[in-house]
Design an enzyme around this catalytic site. Sequence first.
Site, PDB file in Angstrom:
ATOM      1  N   THR A  18       0.809  -1.225   0.000  1.00 38.03           N
ATOM      2  CA  THR A  18       0.000   0.000   0.000  1.00 38.03           C
ATOM      3  C   THR A  18       0.837   1.269   0.000  1.00 38.03           C
ATOM      4  O   THR A  18       0.488   2.259  -0.649  1.00 38.03           O
ATOM      5  CB  THR A  18      -0.895   0.008   1.270  1.00 38.03           C
ATOM      6  OG1 THR A  18      -1.816  -1.066   1.174  1.00 38.03           O
ATOM      7  CG2 THR A  18      -1.662   1.307   1.415  1.00 38.03           C
ATOM      8  N   ASP A  63       1.057  -6.401  -4.595  1.00 35.53           N
ATOM      9  CA  ASP A  63       0.226  -6.399  -3.398  1.00 35.53           C
ATOM     10  C   ASP A  63       0.692  -7.644  -2.653  1.00 35.53           C
ATOM     11  O   ASP A  63       0.787  -8.722  -3.246  1.00 35.53           O
ATOM     12  CB  ASP A  63      -1.254  -6.520  -3.797  1.00 35.53           C
ATOM     13  CG  ASP A  63      -2.188  -6.418  -2.600  1.00 35.53           C
ATOM     14  OD1 ASP A  63      -1.985  -7.174  -1.619  1.00 35.53           O
ATOM     15  OD2 ASP A  63      -3.113  -5.598  -2.636  1.00 35.53           O
ATOM     16  N   SER A  64       0.982  -7.534  -1.370  1.00 33.97           N
ATOM     17  CA  SER A  64       1.620  -8.678  -0.704  1.00 33.97           C
ATOM     18  C   SER A  64       0.698  -9.883  -0.599  1.00 33.97           C
ATOM     19  O   SER A  64       1.161 -10.981  -0.279  1.00 33.97           O
ATOM     20  CB  SER A  64       2.178  -8.285   0.659  1.00 33.97           C
ATOM     21  OG  SER A  64       1.160  -8.156   1.623  1.00 33.97           O
ATOM     22  N   THR A  95       1.475  -4.920   3.928  1.00 34.98           N
ATOM     23  CA  THR A  95       1.309  -5.390   5.307  1.00 34.98           C
ATOM     24  C   THR A  95       0.639  -6.763   5.399  1.00 34.98           C
ATOM     25  O   THR A  95       0.812  -7.461   6.390  1.00 34.98           O
ATOM     26  CB  THR A  95       0.487  -4.383   6.131  1.00 34.98           C
ATOM     27  OG1 THR A  95      -0.805  -4.226   5.535  1.00 34.98           O
ATOM     28  CG2 THR A  95       1.167  -3.036   6.223  1.00 34.98           C
ATOM     29  N   ASP A  96      -0.137  -7.127   4.360  1.00 30.84           N
ATOM     30  CA  ASP A  96      -0.953  -8.339   4.508  1.00 30.84           C
ATOM     31  C   ASP A  96      -0.119  -9.586   4.805  1.00 30.84           C
ATOM     32  O   ASP A  96      -0.488 -10.394   5.650  1.00 30.84           O
ATOM     33  CB  ASP A  96      -1.804  -8.582   3.245  1.00 30.84           C
ATOM     34  CG  ASP A  96      -2.941  -7.570   3.131  1.00 30.84           C
ATOM     35  OD1 ASP A  96      -3.247  -6.885   4.125  1.00 30.84           O
ATOM     36  OD2 ASP A  96      -3.538  -7.474   2.035  1.00 30.84           O
ATOM     37  N   GLN A 277      -4.136 -20.704  17.519  1.00 27.77           N
ATOM     38  CA  GLN A 277      -4.806 -19.547  16.904  1.00 27.77           C
ATOM     39  C   GLN A 277      -4.687 -18.319  17.783  1.00 27.77           C
ATOM     40  O   GLN A 277      -4.949 -17.201  17.333  1.00 27.77           O
ATOM     41  CB  GLN A 277      -6.304 -19.849  16.715  1.00 27.77           C
ATOM     42  CG  GLN A 277      -6.604 -20.967  15.762  1.00 27.77           C
ATOM     43  CD  GLN A 277      -8.096 -21.344  15.752  1.00 27.77           C
ATOM     44  OE1 GLN A 277      -8.937 -20.642  16.298  1.00 27.77           O
ATOM     45  NE2 GLN A 277      -8.405 -22.451  15.110  1.00 27.77           N
ATOM     46  N   CYS A 278      -4.344 -18.523  19.067  1.00 27.88           N
ATOM     47  CA  CYS A 278      -4.262 -17.378  19.983  1.00 27.88           C
ATOM     48  C   CYS A 278      -3.043 -16.524  19.654  1.00 27.88           C
ATOM     49  O   CYS A 278      -1.979 -17.052  19.318  1.00 27.88           O
ATOM     50  CB  CYS A 278      -4.146 -17.847  21.427  1.00 27.88           C
ATOM     51  SG  CYS A 278      -5.634 -18.652  22.003  1.00 27.88           S
TER      52      CYS A 278
HETATM   53  N1  ASP Z   1      -2.947  -5.314   0.371  1.00 25.93           N
HETATM   54  C1  ASP Z   1      -1.838  -4.502   0.797  1.00 25.93           C
HETATM   55  C2  ASP Z   1      -0.581  -5.354   0.735  1.00 25.93           C
HETATM   56  O1  ASP Z   1      -0.399  -6.177   1.574  1.00 25.93           O
HETATM   57  C3  ASP Z   1      -2.072  -3.990   2.181  1.00 25.93           C
HETATM   58  C4  ASP Z   1      -0.971  -3.101   2.737  1.00 25.93           C
HETATM   59  O2  ASP Z   1       0.114  -2.976   2.236  1.00 25.93           O
HETATM   60  O3  ASP Z   1      -1.245  -2.498   3.804  1.00 25.93           O
HETATM   61  O4  ASP Z   1       0.198  -5.196  -0.169  1.00 25.93           O
END
Ligand code: ASP
Length: 345
Positions: A18, A63-64, A95-96, A277-278
């Site tokens: 992003t 996009d990750s 971030t993903d 999962q926690c």
């Molecule tokens: N979909 C974006 C990614 O992971 C989200 C981000 O970067 O915040 O590339």
Amino acid sequence: MTAAPNRPRVCVLHVGGTIGMVRGDEGFGPKDGFLETYLASMKELERAELPAYTLTLLPPLLDSADMQPDDWVRIARAIVNAYDDFDGFVIVHGTDTLAYTASALSFLLPGLTKPVILTGAQISLAEVRSDGREHLITSIQLAGTSRIPEVCIYFGQRLLRGNRAQKVHNDHFAAFDSGNMPALATVGVGIDVRSELVRAPGSGVPKLVELPSRPLVVALRVFPGLQASMLETVLAGAHGLVLETYGAGNAPTRDTALLDVLSQATARGVVVVNASQCHGGRVRQGLYQTSSSLARAGVVSGHDMTPEAALTKLYCLLASGLSPADVRARMEEDLAGELTRPATH
Ligand code: ASP
């Protein structure tokens, strides 16, 4: 940018996310050249108190959500190739799946002697309220000056060990957290490094772990309603499974057919790892009957690893060509600060 002789040098590798995206007809997507132009406009990056940086694009910008294991290797190779020329590395990433890439890099680059800091943003630099600007500045500063020889994530004013972090929010600026480990550094008016938590450096250039094969590694989050036939489908052809369990490592075990599927899989050499999962706490196989039976079925404890660390570690170990027995043993060892072994009494 040309490095002044006495400024530390940082290599900024742009892989996507992003932070460097612009909004188009179908939503945000990566744009070649955008980050380059933006960084060039940031006058503060030219100041002598910051390290000098070199920006390198690693195409295709992604996009990750589109990142695959081959992309982890692509990034790791770029770091090793440029290793001698820089004091630290910043990876600009979405971030993903940032926690996956950070975890994978920690296993692919054992014996780091320099910081590798992944960062990104919740809001694109194209928008006025972007959090990316500070992330870039501080990541460059930490990469060039902190001497933390680890793969880290810098986000929301905290430097986290990469293989201990998870994305916990898609709206808050503090998007990452580490349930089982404090931040390596917190950033406010000053930068406070918890040096007692930082791992010791290796020596020389880290040797990239080669991954000659592409194993089938799957993750399955257990849920009420999970049936043996579903698990069987997931395990078809798999070499490894991260079973994301409830609480302290518990799974539905009333249906013995489910346990039979697991036992048959581990007997044929599939490495099955139990990760909770926690967000915090650890797997304790044997604390409840619902996890004792997993241990009996040959499931390996993931202790306090995040599912992201467990999956990338399992992938890298299997892809490096180790036997299932060796992979099982190494999954329970601390390879890169990702796992704390329980104290033995
Ligand atoms: N979909 C974006 C990614 O992971 C989200 C981000 O970067 O915040 O590339």
